[in-house]
Design a protein around this motif. Sequence first.
Motif, mmCIF file in Angstrom:
data_model
loop_
_atom_site.group_PDB
_atom_site.id
_atom_site.type_symbol
_atom_site.label_atom_id
_atom_site.label_comp_id
_atom_site.label_asym_id
_atom_site.label_seq_id
_atom_site.Cartn_x
_atom_site.Cartn_y
_atom_site.Cartn_z
ATOM 1 N N HIS A 183 111.212 61.105 84.846
ATOM 2 C CA HIS A 183 109.837 60.949 86.454
ATOM 3 C C HIS A 183 109.667 62.521 86.435
ATOM 4 O O HIS A 183 109.982 64.056 86.343
ATOM 5 C CB HIS A 183 111.301 61.517 87.649
ATOM 6 C CG HIS A 183 110.738 61.681 88.834
ATOM 7 N ND1 HIS A 183 111.763 61.972 89.759
ATOM 8 C CD2 HIS A 183 109.274 62.141 89.405
ATOM 9 C CE1 HIS A 183 111.069 61.452 90.984
ATOM 10 N NE2 HIS A 183 109.811 61.715 90.272
ATOM 11 N N HIS B 268 104.408 63.147 87.121
ATOM 12 C CA HIS B 268 103.663 62.868 87.554
ATOM 13 C C HIS B 268 102.048 63.326 86.893
ATOM 14 O O HIS B 268 102.436 64.508 86.435
ATOM 15 C CB HIS B 268 103.561 62.455 88.911
ATOM 16 C CG HIS B 268 104.272 62.514 89.942
ATOM 17 N ND1 HIS B 268 104.496 61.048 90.251
ATOM 18 C CD2 HIS B 268 105.860 62.429 89.822
ATOM 19 C CE1 HIS B 268 105.448 60.827 91.035
ATOM 20 N NE2 HIS B 268 106.090 61.979 90.531
ATOM 21 N N TRP C 168 106.215 58.215 87.989
ATOM 22 C CA TRP C 168 106.731 58.083 89.596
ATOM 23 C C TRP C 168 106.003 57.484 91.545
ATOM 24 O O TRP C 168 106.482 57.634 91.424
ATOM 25 C CB TRP C 168 108.073 58.678 89.621
ATOM 26 C CG TRP C 168 109.375 58.258 88.738
ATOM 27 C CD1 TRP C 168 109.459 58.345 87.628
ATOM 28 C CD2 TRP C 168 110.205 58.247 89.287
ATOM 29 N NE1 TRP C 168 110.474 57.891 86.795
ATOM 30 C CE2 TRP C 168 111.535 58.015 88.193
ATOM 31 C CE3 TRP C 168 111.068 57.924 91.036
ATOM 32 C CZ2 TRP C 168 112.797 57.906 88.730
ATOM 33 C CZ3 TRP C 168 112.166 57.570 90.588
ATOM 34 C CH2 TRP C 168 113.745 58.005 89.716
ATOM 35 N N LYS D 51 108.279 52.413 92.307
ATOM 36 C CA LYS D 51 109.194 53.563 93.058
ATOM 37 C C LYS D 51 109.309 53.094 94.848
ATOM 38 O O LYS D 51 108.393 52.686 94.809
ATOM 39 C CB LYS D 51 108.477 54.828 92.673
ATOM 40 C CG LYS D 51 108.380 55.925 93.446
ATOM 41 C CD LYS D 51 109.146 56.627 93.925
ATOM 42 C CE LYS D 51 108.764 58.109 94.752
ATOM 43 N NZ LYS D 51 107.824 58.741 93.667
ATOM 44 N N HIS E 239 115.590 62.876 92.395
ATOM 45 C CA HIS E 239 115.876 64.142 93.145
ATOM 46 C C HIS E 239 117.748 64.637 93.294
ATOM 47 O O HIS E 239 118.211 65.555 94.157
ATOM 48 C CB HIS E 239 114.767 63.895 94.738
ATOM 49 C CG HIS E 239 113.464 63.605 94.460
ATOM 50 N ND1 HIS E 239 113.266 64.707 93.285
ATOM 51 C CD2 HIS E 239 113.089 63.661 94.912
ATOM 52 C CE1 HIS E 239 111.867 63.741 93.538
ATOM 53 N NE2 HIS E 239 111.508 63.776 94.935
ATOM 54 N N ASP F 128 108.867 66.472 87.116
ATOM 55 C CA ASP F 128 108.592 65.762 88.272
ATOM 56 C C ASP F 128 107.202 66.924 89.024
ATOM 57 O O ASP F 128 107.613 67.484 89.863
ATOM 58 C CB ASP F 128 109.625 65.609 89.773
ATOM 59 C CG ASP F 128 109.278 65.150 91.182
ATOM 60 O OD1 ASP F 128 108.099 64.355 90.657
ATOM 61 O OD2 ASP F 128 110.079 65.511 91.469
ATOM 62 N N VAL G 93 104.513 67.914 91.188
ATOM 63 C CA VAL G 93 103.293 66.855 91.295
ATOM 64 C C VAL G 93 102.126 68.027 92.095
ATOM 65 O O VAL G 93 101.531 66.913 93.100
ATOM 66 C CB VAL G 93 104.495 67.027 92.550
ATOM 67 C CG1 VAL G 93 105.461 65.468 92.445
ATOM 68 C CG2 VAL G 93 105.143 68.059 93.720
HETATM 69 ZN ZN LIG Z 1 108.414 62.790 91.767
#
Ligand SMILES: [Zn+2]
Length: 301
Positions: free
Chosen positions: A23, A25, A62, A128, A190, A247, A249
């Motif tokens: 997961h 980005h 994701w 997603k 998460h 993750d 972001v």
């Molecule tokens: Zn994410």
Amino acid sequence: MSGMIRTVLGDIAPEELGVCDAHDHLFIGSPALPGQELDDPDAALAELKAFAALGGRAVVQWTPWGMGSRTERLPALSRQSGVHIVSATGMHQAKHYDPGELERRHDGLADLFIRELTAAPVRAGMIKVAGAYHRLDGHARHVMAAAAEAHHATDAPIGVHLEAGTAALDVLDLLCGTHGVAPHRVILGHLHRFPDTRIHRQAAEAGAFLAFDGPSRVHHGTDWRLLDSLSALADAGHAQQILLGADTVTPSARSDADGPGMPFLLSGLRPRIERELGRDLASAIFAGNPARAFAVRWRRP
Ligand SMILES: [Zn+2]
């Protein structure tokens, strides 16, 4: 292992996936987070190369529809870095979109998701969706119904942004109970943000994949619970359902800025998981489990 994993360069056998950030980005942007976009292809390539230098072989992005996923850029980044990239369709919480755009898309979501999975120039390999804090609001229910429809049409897995890690069991009730999605096609995301081991175990007993993600984001007060959460699941016999992602972001969360970024999964977390939970479990978390979670018996090309 059966099925194929749909990467931005085409379908691959699950055995080809390798060490995977399940997961993350490379590109993402939201009107709710102005000025924090990930939109620099050179920076994305540098992060991928840093991940690859430590043995990373695959990244699952994701970023859903309409949030700046820059899918047209992903094939070149995959070629240049040697890292498999799986991209996503689907839809996030309403606050991440222009209200007029949401209204125009309201009735055609399942078709939109199916098109992105099967007919887009760069096809998605997962769907997603997102819940709300300790509940599912009307938008979440509408999007999840469309995601379930797209799943039934394609067999693509559904990855869920759980707001602060909450409402995991409500999501399973809705997707699996109401909409008939097989639990092993649902990836709950998460969970590290809400380290309630009883809920983690219930979700695992239901059959879902559990994604722990977010070490790229600095200042998560729950980061220190990660090893406890993983070992509780492993002790209860659910090691085969654990996924791990960074993750990332925001630009500042990358390894060339203030954050540990994608490489930290392999430089920081993997050695600890190997030491405390064993090499077999680490190998399952980083390679075997994502290979099963993202392998799809595609019902359409
Ligand atoms: Zn994410």
